[in-house]
Design an enzyme around this catalytic site. Structure first.
Site: not given
Length: 374
Positions: A3, A87, A210, A239, A334
């Site tokens: 990058c 990116c 996600q 959830y 997560c």
């Protein structure tokens, strides 16, 4: 992944980019294993790998600069724009779309918001790519002043890009908030179809999904396998979001109830179930903990799937699960630290197996799926 932004020091969001991917994965596995070792011994499945580039299905770009020369990316410490059009994390379709979205800022005369000066209109451009290559594009504005110009020029943008859903989000406050509650749709369609494991999920602008579609598909498959092995007849998906887990575990011999605070998300889940012809599912808008106490006062389900935000399910819901007759819990997390805290609050539900899913390569973030058995 190489990058140029990272090498030049202009963006350090990918903290671990300088490490080999195998080393990253091993480091995450050690981290989550140690965090849960204090709770109970358990079996770790082989971790799910991810491509280390081109995996993000969503681009959340801060807009800065000027109408003539806008930047799409992030802000530096002084609040100036840093352009990140190239990116490498974004999926190929998003990488191809971002230059056209930058040109659109100029074409529609959208004044980028200046954080230091607290003036301007356009704060963010948010683009999501579906598995079929369609796009949902959202412009986050301070007011409705530019809505008419976006409408005027939208047809030309749709000639360049496969924009299926377009909207304006209003966020007038000078706060570090990505978006506001009001959405103005500019297209007939209001939801993007995300096909995962042959199941069409319908994503509306405020719906959570996600950002790594490939690993999300693996997450849902693994959860489905765990649920099928437990053979429950009743399942709660708390959830539930747009129904990713609940739709994957549904079957003719099993009733599934999904609960989510977002009304739009549960409407999308219900639409997915209807379009797929999946019966035996119920989708409710409400608080997951409140629902557990109210609906679980009679007979608790055989199995509960929980997929909470980073804060975890918390002591109240953990306490209900501990005292309930629920035989199995499938917990997707997560944040391994809040996961460990929640598991410690449910000693009667023994962790049996766990799996690391690398949803966020090049960063220390992680996703862990745990099976608990009473």
């Amino acid at each position: 992944m190489r990058c140029s932004y990272f090498d030049a020091g202009v963006c350090r969001s990918c903290h671990w980019l300088g490490q080999a991917y195998d080393d990253q994965l091993a480091r995450k596995q050690e981290r989550v294993s140690q965090a849960l070792a204090a709770v109970a011994p358990l079996r770790w499945e082989e971790p799910v790998r991810s491509p280390d580039e081109g995996f993000r299905n969503k681009a959340k770009m801060v807009v800065a600069g000027t109408v003539e020369e806008p930047t799409l990316g992030i802000l530096d410490h002084a609040g100036r724009g840093v352009d990140l059009l190239a990116c490498g994390l974004h999926a190929p379709g998003l990488q191809a779309a971002l230059p056209a979205l930058r040109r659109f800022v100029t074409r529609a005369g959208l004044t980028p918001y200046s954080v230091p000066e607290r003036r301007g209109e356009l704060k963010h451009v948010i683009a999501t790519e579906s598995t079929d290559g369609e796009l949902m594009v959202r412009w986050v504005l301070r007011s409705t002043e530019a809505v008419g110009r976006i409408r005027k020029h939208l047809p030309s943008l749709r000639e360049e890009l496969p924009v299926a859903v377009a909207s304006v989000n209003l966020q007038p406050e000078h706060k570090a908030i990505l978006e506001g509650p009001e959405e103005i749709f500019l297209t007939e369609r209001e939801a993007l179809t995300m096909r995962v494991n042959g199941i069409d999920l319908h994503l509306r602008p405020h719906s959570f999904f996600q950002t790594n579609t490939e690993v999300a598909a693996a997450l849902y498959r693994h959860a489905r396998d765990l649920v099928d092995a437990a053979s429950p007849t009743t399942v709660w998906d708390l959830y539930c979001g747009v129904g990713g887990f609940g739709l994957h575990v549904a079957s003719p011999a099993r009733s599934v109830t999904g609960v989510e605070s977002s009304k739009a998300a549960v409407e999308a889940a219900a639409a997915s179930a209807a379009s797929l012809g999946i019966g035996g599912t119920t989708w409710l808008a409400g608080d997951a903990t409140s629902y557990a106490f109210e609906a679980g006062a009679g007979k608790a389900p055989d199995l509960v799937v929980v997929n909470p935000p980073r804060r975890g399910i918390g002591p109240t819901l953990a306490g209900w699960l501990e005292a309930s007759g629920v035989g199995h819990v499938v917990y997707s997390s997560c944040n391994v630290d809040t996961l460990a805290r929640d598991l410690a609050a449910m000693p009667s539900l023994r962790p049996v197996s766990a799996r690391l899913l690398d949803m966020f390569p090049n960063t220390p973030h992680h996703e862990v799926l745990v099976l608990l058995e009473r």
